[in-house]
Design an enzyme around this catalytic site. Structure first.
Site, PDB file in Angstrom:
ATOM      1  N   LYS A  24     -11.224   3.242 -14.090  1.00  0.00           N
ATOM      2  CA  LYS A  24     -11.466   1.843 -13.700  1.00  0.00           C
ATOM      3  C   LYS A  24     -11.836   1.015 -14.935  1.00  0.00           C
ATOM      4  CE  LYS A  24     -11.455   0.206 -10.115  1.00  0.00           C
ATOM      5  NZ  LYS A  24     -10.352  -0.392  -9.288  1.00  0.00           N
ATOM      6  N   TYR A  32     -13.088   8.925 -12.538  1.00  0.00           N
ATOM      7  CA  TYR A  32     -12.863   7.704 -11.742  1.00  0.00           C
ATOM      8  C   TYR A  32     -13.327   6.468 -12.513  1.00  0.00           C
ATOM      9  CZ  TYR A  32     -14.062   3.980  -8.438  1.00  0.00           C
ATOM     10  OH  TYR A  32     -14.216   2.756  -7.825  1.00  0.00           O
ATOM     11  N   VAL A  40     -26.490  16.722   0.998  1.00  0.00           N
ATOM     12  CA  VAL A  40     -27.080  15.811   0.012  1.00  0.00           C
ATOM     13  C   VAL A  40     -26.994  16.497  -1.349  1.00  0.00           C
ATOM     14  CG1 VAL A  40     -29.213  14.683  -0.723  1.00  0.00           C
ATOM     15  CG2 VAL A  40     -28.603  14.755   1.706  1.00  0.00           C
ATOM     16  N   THR A  96     -15.537  -1.880 -10.211  1.00  0.00           N
ATOM     17  CA  THR A  96     -16.765  -1.239  -9.745  1.00  0.00           C
ATOM     18  C   THR A  96     -17.894  -1.354 -10.763  1.00  0.00           C
ATOM     19  OG1 THR A  96     -17.699   0.971  -9.329  1.00  0.00           O
ATOM     20  CG2 THR A  96     -15.706   0.903 -10.632  1.00  0.00           C
ATOM     21  N   ASP A  97     -19.125  -1.241 -10.290  1.00  0.00           N
ATOM     22  CA  ASP A  97     -20.277  -1.210 -11.211  1.00  0.00           C
ATOM     23  C   ASP A  97     -20.326   0.109 -11.990  1.00  0.00           C
ATOM     24  OD1 ASP A  97     -21.007   0.488  -9.118  1.00  0.00           O
ATOM     25  OD2 ASP A  97     -22.946  -0.469  -8.734  1.00  0.00           O
ATOM     26  N   GLU A  98     -19.543   1.117 -11.542  1.00  0.00           N
ATOM     27  CA  GLU A  98     -19.630   2.434 -12.186  1.00  0.00           C
ATOM     28  C   GLU A  98     -19.115   2.413 -13.625  1.00  0.00           C
ATOM     29  OE1 GLU A  98     -18.655   5.745  -9.643  1.00  0.00           O
ATOM     30  OE2 GLU A  98     -19.014   4.553  -7.853  1.00  0.00           O
ATOM     31  N   LEU A 142     -20.229   8.828   1.330  1.00  0.00           N
ATOM     32  CA  LEU A 142     -21.524   9.265   1.858  1.00  0.00           C
ATOM     33  C   LEU A 142     -21.838   8.725   3.259  1.00  0.00           C
ATOM     34  CD1 LEU A 142     -24.240  10.767   1.350  1.00  0.00           C
ATOM     35  CD2 LEU A 142     -25.138   8.556   0.583  1.00  0.00           C
ATOM     36  N   ASN A 166     -20.060  -0.165  -1.476  1.00  0.00           N
ATOM     37  CA  ASN A 166     -19.844  -0.871  -0.210  1.00  0.00           C
ATOM     38  C   ASN A 166     -20.073   0.068   0.971  1.00  0.00           C
ATOM     39  OD1 ASN A 166     -17.241  -3.375  -0.596  1.00  0.00           O
ATOM     40  ND2 ASN A 166     -18.721  -2.704  -2.110  1.00  0.00           N
ATOM     41  N   ASP A 192       0.838  -1.191   0.000  1.00  0.00           N
ATOM     42  CA  ASP A 192       0.000   0.000   0.000  1.00  0.00           C
ATOM     43  C   ASP A 192       0.880   1.251   0.000  1.00  0.00           C
ATOM     44  OD1 ASP A 192      -3.249   0.488   1.050  1.00  0.00           O
ATOM     45  OD2 ASP A 192      -1.855   2.187   0.926  1.00  0.00           O
ATOM     46  N   ALA A 193       0.509   2.225  -0.812  1.00  0.00           N
ATOM     47  CA  ALA A 193       1.287   3.461  -0.911  1.00  0.00           C
ATOM     48  C   ALA A 193       0.975   4.423   0.240  1.00  0.00           C
ATOM     49  CB  ALA A 193       0.989   4.141  -2.247  1.00  0.00           C
ATOM     50  N   ASP A 210     -25.200  19.946  -6.946  1.00  0.00           N
ATOM     51  CA  ASP A 210     -25.025  18.574  -7.406  1.00  0.00           C
ATOM     52  C   ASP A 210     -23.596  18.328  -7.887  1.00  0.00           C
ATOM     53  OD1 ASP A 210     -25.773  16.002  -7.872  1.00  0.00           O
ATOM     54  OD2 ASP A 210     -27.225  16.436  -9.456  1.00  0.00           O
ATOM     55  N   ARG A 211     -23.195  17.075  -7.868  1.00  0.00           N
ATOM     56  CA  ARG A 211     -21.910  16.639  -8.440  1.00  0.00           C
ATOM     57  C   ARG A 211     -22.015  16.753  -9.959  1.00  0.00           C
ATOM     58  NH1 ARG A 211     -20.546  10.495  -7.002  1.00  0.00           N
ATOM     59  NH2 ARG A 211     -19.538  11.387  -5.172  1.00  0.00           N
TER      60      ARG A 211
HETATM   61  P1  NAD Z   1      -9.881   3.380  -0.599  1.00  0.00           P
HETATM   62  O1  NAD Z   1      -9.705   4.699  -1.268  1.00  0.00           O
HETATM   63  O2  NAD Z   1     -10.486   3.319   0.759  1.00  0.00           O
HETATM   64  O3  NAD Z   1      -8.460   2.631  -0.496  1.00  0.00           O
HETATM   65  C1  NAD Z   1      -7.554   2.614  -1.551  1.00  0.00           C
HETATM   66  C2  NAD Z   1      -6.220   2.121  -0.998  1.00  0.00           C
HETATM   67  O4  NAD Z   1      -5.285   2.049  -2.091  1.00  0.00           O
HETATM   68  C3  NAD Z   1      -5.588   3.051   0.039  1.00  0.00           C
HETATM   69  O5  NAD Z   1      -5.089   2.309   1.118  1.00  0.00           O
HETATM   70  C4  NAD Z   1      -4.443   3.729  -0.707  1.00  0.00           C
HETATM   71  O6  NAD Z   1      -3.369   4.101   0.113  1.00  0.00           O
HETATM   72  C5  NAD Z   1      -4.056   2.631  -1.672  1.00  0.00           C
HETATM   73  N1  NAD Z   1      -3.379   3.143  -2.878  1.00  0.00           N
HETATM   74  C6  NAD Z   1      -3.733   4.206  -3.662  1.00  0.00           C
HETATM   75  N2  NAD Z   1      -2.848   4.345  -4.658  1.00  0.00           N
HETATM   76  C7  NAD Z   1      -1.933   3.352  -4.521  1.00  0.00           C
HETATM   77  C8  NAD Z   1      -0.798   2.946  -5.274  1.00  0.00           C
HETATM   78  N3  NAD Z   1      -0.394   3.621  -6.352  1.00  0.00           N
HETATM   79  N4  NAD Z   1      -0.102   1.865  -4.848  1.00  0.00           N
HETATM   80  C9  NAD Z   1      -0.471   1.181  -3.747  1.00  0.00           C
HETATM   81  N5  NAD Z   1      -1.534   1.526  -2.997  1.00  0.00           N
HETATM   82  C10 NAD Z   1      -2.267   2.585  -3.389  1.00  0.00           C
HETATM   83  O7  NAD Z   1     -10.703   2.503  -1.641  1.00  0.00           O
HETATM   84  P2  NAD Z   1     -11.776   1.356  -1.380  1.00  0.00           P
HETATM   85  O8  NAD Z   1     -13.108   1.967  -1.219  1.00  0.00           O
HETATM   86  O9  NAD Z   1     -11.258   0.435  -0.336  1.00  0.00           O
HETATM   87  O10 NAD Z   1     -11.777   0.637  -2.806  1.00  0.00           O
HETATM   88  C11 NAD Z   1     -10.871  -0.445  -3.071  1.00  0.00           C
HETATM   89  C12 NAD Z   1     -11.090  -0.947  -4.471  1.00  0.00           C
HETATM   90  O11 NAD Z   1     -12.433  -1.372  -4.638  1.00  0.00           O
HETATM   91  C13 NAD Z   1     -10.865   0.137  -5.553  1.00  0.00           C
HETATM   92  O12 NAD Z   1     -10.204  -0.466  -6.635  1.00  0.00           O
HETATM   93  C14 NAD Z   1     -12.260   0.569  -5.938  1.00  0.00           C
HETATM   94  O13 NAD Z   1     -12.296   0.996  -7.283  1.00  0.00           O
HETATM   95  C15 NAD Z   1     -13.027  -0.720  -5.750  1.00  0.00           C
HETATM   96  N6  NAD Z   1     -14.450  -0.570  -5.411  1.00  0.00           N
HETATM   97  C16 NAD Z   1     -14.833   0.229  -4.372  1.00  0.00           C
HETATM   98  C17 NAD Z   1     -16.187   0.320  -4.027  1.00  0.00           C
HETATM   99  C18 NAD Z   1     -16.652   1.154  -2.854  1.00  0.00           C
HETATM  100  O14 NAD Z   1     -17.856   1.263  -2.639  1.00  0.00           O
HETATM  101  N7  NAD Z   1     -15.769   1.722  -2.056  1.00  0.00           N
HETATM  102  C19 NAD Z   1     -17.135  -0.395  -4.754  1.00  0.00           C
HETATM  103  C20 NAD Z   1     -16.699  -1.212  -5.818  1.00  0.00           C
HETATM  104  C21 NAD Z   1     -15.352  -1.298  -6.120  1.00  0.00           C
HETATM  105  P1  TYD Z   2     -20.064   8.143  -2.711  1.00  0.00           P
HETATM  106  O1  TYD Z   2     -20.048   7.557  -1.331  1.00  0.00           O
HETATM  107  O2  TYD Z   2     -19.083   9.199  -3.046  1.00  0.00           O
HETATM  108  O3  TYD Z   2     -19.979   6.902  -3.736  1.00  0.00           O
HETATM  109  P2  TYD Z   2     -20.153   6.892  -5.355  1.00  0.00           P
HETATM  110  O4  TYD Z   2     -20.120   8.262  -5.878  1.00  0.00           O
HETATM  111  O5  TYD Z   2     -18.961   6.094  -5.770  1.00  0.00           O
HETATM  112  O6  TYD Z   2     -21.443   6.179  -5.608  1.00  0.00           O
HETATM  113  O7  TYD Z   2     -21.505   8.738  -2.985  1.00  0.00           O
HETATM  114  C1  TYD Z   2     -22.673   7.928  -2.909  1.00  0.00           C
HETATM  115  C2  TYD Z   2     -23.833   8.794  -3.366  1.00  0.00           C
HETATM  116  O8  TYD Z   2     -24.040   9.830  -2.400  1.00  0.00           O
HETATM  117  C3  TYD Z   2     -23.587   9.470  -4.696  1.00  0.00           C
HETATM  118  O9  TYD Z   2     -24.815   9.510  -5.423  1.00  0.00           O
HETATM  119  C4  TYD Z   2     -23.176  10.893  -4.305  1.00  0.00           C
HETATM  120  C5  TYD Z   2     -23.940  11.123  -3.016  1.00  0.00           C
HETATM  121  N1  TYD Z   2     -23.295  12.016  -2.024  1.00  0.00           N
HETATM  122  C6  TYD Z   2     -24.011  13.071  -1.455  1.00  0.00           C
HETATM  123  O10 TYD Z   2     -25.204  13.286  -1.760  1.00  0.00           O
HETATM  124  N2  TYD Z   2     -23.382  13.870  -0.545  1.00  0.00           N
HETATM  125  C7  TYD Z   2     -22.089  13.677  -0.178  1.00  0.00           C
HETATM  126  O11 TYD Z   2     -21.547  14.471   0.646  1.00  0.00           O
HETATM  127  C8  TYD Z   2     -21.359  12.599  -0.763  1.00  0.00           C
HETATM  128  C9  TYD Z   2     -19.914  12.340  -0.407  1.00  0.00           C
HETATM  129  C10 TYD Z   2     -22.002  11.778  -1.680  1.00  0.00           C
END
Ligand code: NAD
Ligand code: TYD
Length: 350
Positions: free
Chosen positions: A161, A157, A213, A131-133, A197, A187, A34-35, A286-287
């Site tokens: 991916k 993003y 929101v 990711t599903d995105e 969120l 997740n 991990d970085a 909005d985003r």
């Molecule tokens: P996170 O941002 O919490 O963690 C990412 C980790 O990767 C961190 O520990 C960071 O230090 C490390 N990292 C970043 N750049 C690096 C590099 N160059 N080399 C080594 N380590 C590095 O992310 P997360 O939410 O735990 O997501 C993990 C994976 O799951 C990602 O690939 C993400 O696309 C995927 N994913 C996440 C979700 C979600 O809801 N969070 C859903 C589906 C898929």
């Molecule tokens: P997020 O947790 O950033 O996941 P993702 O964008 O990867 O789905 O956001 C989940 C949803 O919540 C998304 O539709 C954006 C929205 N959101 C807010 O409404 N307010 C917030 O402050 C954040 C961070 C997200």
């Protein structure tokens, strides 16, 4: 007995995965590369330091020499690639790191695995966590994403991916590298960095702060408890067919506003201090390019490999809120430093 290189194991899902793996496969060895970017937190894996089957390696997946050294010296037969820049909002304000880590980093990792395994890889696996995105955005009546849904990423993003998923696919078709890809929905659970969120809302609601929101709050996400994502990856690693992709999801669609209200109600019951917390909800700008709806069809993983999520959302969200209540020190450390600047800029507050 396997030797795993888990990348990004100090982040949210990677750390949960390592805890899951140690619990369910205690004889296996794990190297956590991990970085330690802003999202990587050594606290997430602090309890494992005494475990002789666990080792932390500080560095980037984009460091070809380091990755190759770890694969060779440790005899790694399984790579699970979580390492990524993962926050959509940050990808909008600063996309470059996303291209570097998510695309070039995955490329570097694929090349290192190909060189280290050199075709003697029948028992090796390279699992790429995605990711599903990558599938884009659904309309209200569209069927959920399947593995056949064409890619249509909309944010920097998700585009990065999607690019990495394509690389993984190509390394199977061209070089025969035994890859697997999982595309999972949103997740939630312990150790999630408070820019996302659910943890952001839990922590702000606990402190009586505004709950931001985006837009009209009607965007829909399909939420999965993180441990169920880990068991899905475990299933795909042990039974998945190399070259195939598997969707993982919770069959659990919620609008953002309903999620926020649910967190408010849960906290009102557990810590009545600021009740009713729904009064803290604040609609904000909005985003840009905000995807409207994600929904995952996990039928392939469930029917062909026998996976099913174990956590009902009603229970998972209470467990998650309780975890943040019980781990205030973790929250304080996670939000110190860089997080404050990010929060100020993103939400335009002092
Ligand atoms: P996170 O941002 O919490 O963690 C990412 C980790 O990767 C961190 O520990 C960071 O230090 C490390 N990292 C970043 N750049 C690096 C590099 N160059 N080399 C080594 N380590 C590095 O992310 P997360 O939410 O735990 O997501 C993990 C994976 O799951 C990602 O690939 C993400 O696309 C995927 N994913 C996440 C979700 C979600 O809801 N969070 C859903 C589906 C898929
Ligand atoms: P997020 O947790 O950033 O996941 P993702 O964008 O990867 O789905 O956001 C989940 C949803 O919540 C998304 O539709 C954006 C929205 N959101 C807010 O409404 N307010 C917030 O402050 C954040 C961070 C997200």
């Amino acid at each position: 007995m396997r030797t795993l290189l888990v990348t990004g194991g100090a982040g949210f899902i990677g750390a949960n995965f390592i805890h899951y793996w140690v619990k369910h496969h205690s004889d296996d060895r794990i190297i956590n590369l991990d970085a330690l970017t802003y999202a990587g937190n050594p606290d997430n894996v602090a309890g494992l330091e005494g475990n002789t089957n666990y080792r932390f390696a500080h560095g980037s997946i984009d460091d070809a020499g380091l990755v190759r050294q770890l694969l060779d010296n440790e005899g790694v037969d399984t790579v699970v690639n979580f390492a990524a820049e993962s926050h959509v909002d940050r990808s909008i304000t600063g996309p470059e790191d996303f291209m570097q880590t998510n695309i070039h980093g995955t490329f570097t990792l694929l090349e290192a695995a190909r060189a280290a395994w050199q075709g003697n890889d029948e028992h090796c696996r390279f699992l790429h966590v995605s990711t599903d995105e990558v599938y884009g955005s659904l309309g209200p009546d569209d069927a959920p994403f399947t593995e056949q849904t064409p890619f249509a990423p909309n944010s920097p993003y998700s585009a990065s991916k999607a690019a990495s998923d394509h690389l993984v696919r190509a390394w199977f078709h061209t070089y025969g590298l035994p890859v697997l890809t999982t595309n999972c929905s949103n997740n939630y659970g312990p150790y999630q960095f408070p820019e996302k969120l659910i943890p952001l809302v839990i922590i702000n609601a606990l402190e009586g702060k505004p709950l931001p929101v985006y837009g009209d709050g009607k965007n829909i996400r399909d939420w999965l408890y993180v441990e169920d994502h880990c068991s899905g990856i475990d299933t795909v690693l042990s039974q998945g067919i190399p070259g195939e992709t598997y969707n993982i999801g919770g069959c659990n669609e919620w609008t953002n506003i309903d999620i926020v209200k649910r967190v408010c109600q849960t906290l009102d019951e557990l810590r009545p201090g600021y009740a009713p917390r729904e009064n803290l909800i604040t609609y904000v700008k909005d985003r840009p390019g905000h995807d409207r709806r994600y929904a995952i069809d996990s039928g392939k993983l469930m029917q062909r490999l026998g996976w099913a999520p174990e956590h009902r959302f009603e229970d998972g969200i209470v467990k998650t809120v309780e975890w943040y209540l019980e781990n205030r020190d973790w929250v304080e450390r996670a939000r110190s430093g860089e997080y404050r600047n990010y929060y100020r800029q993103q939400y335009n507050v002092d």
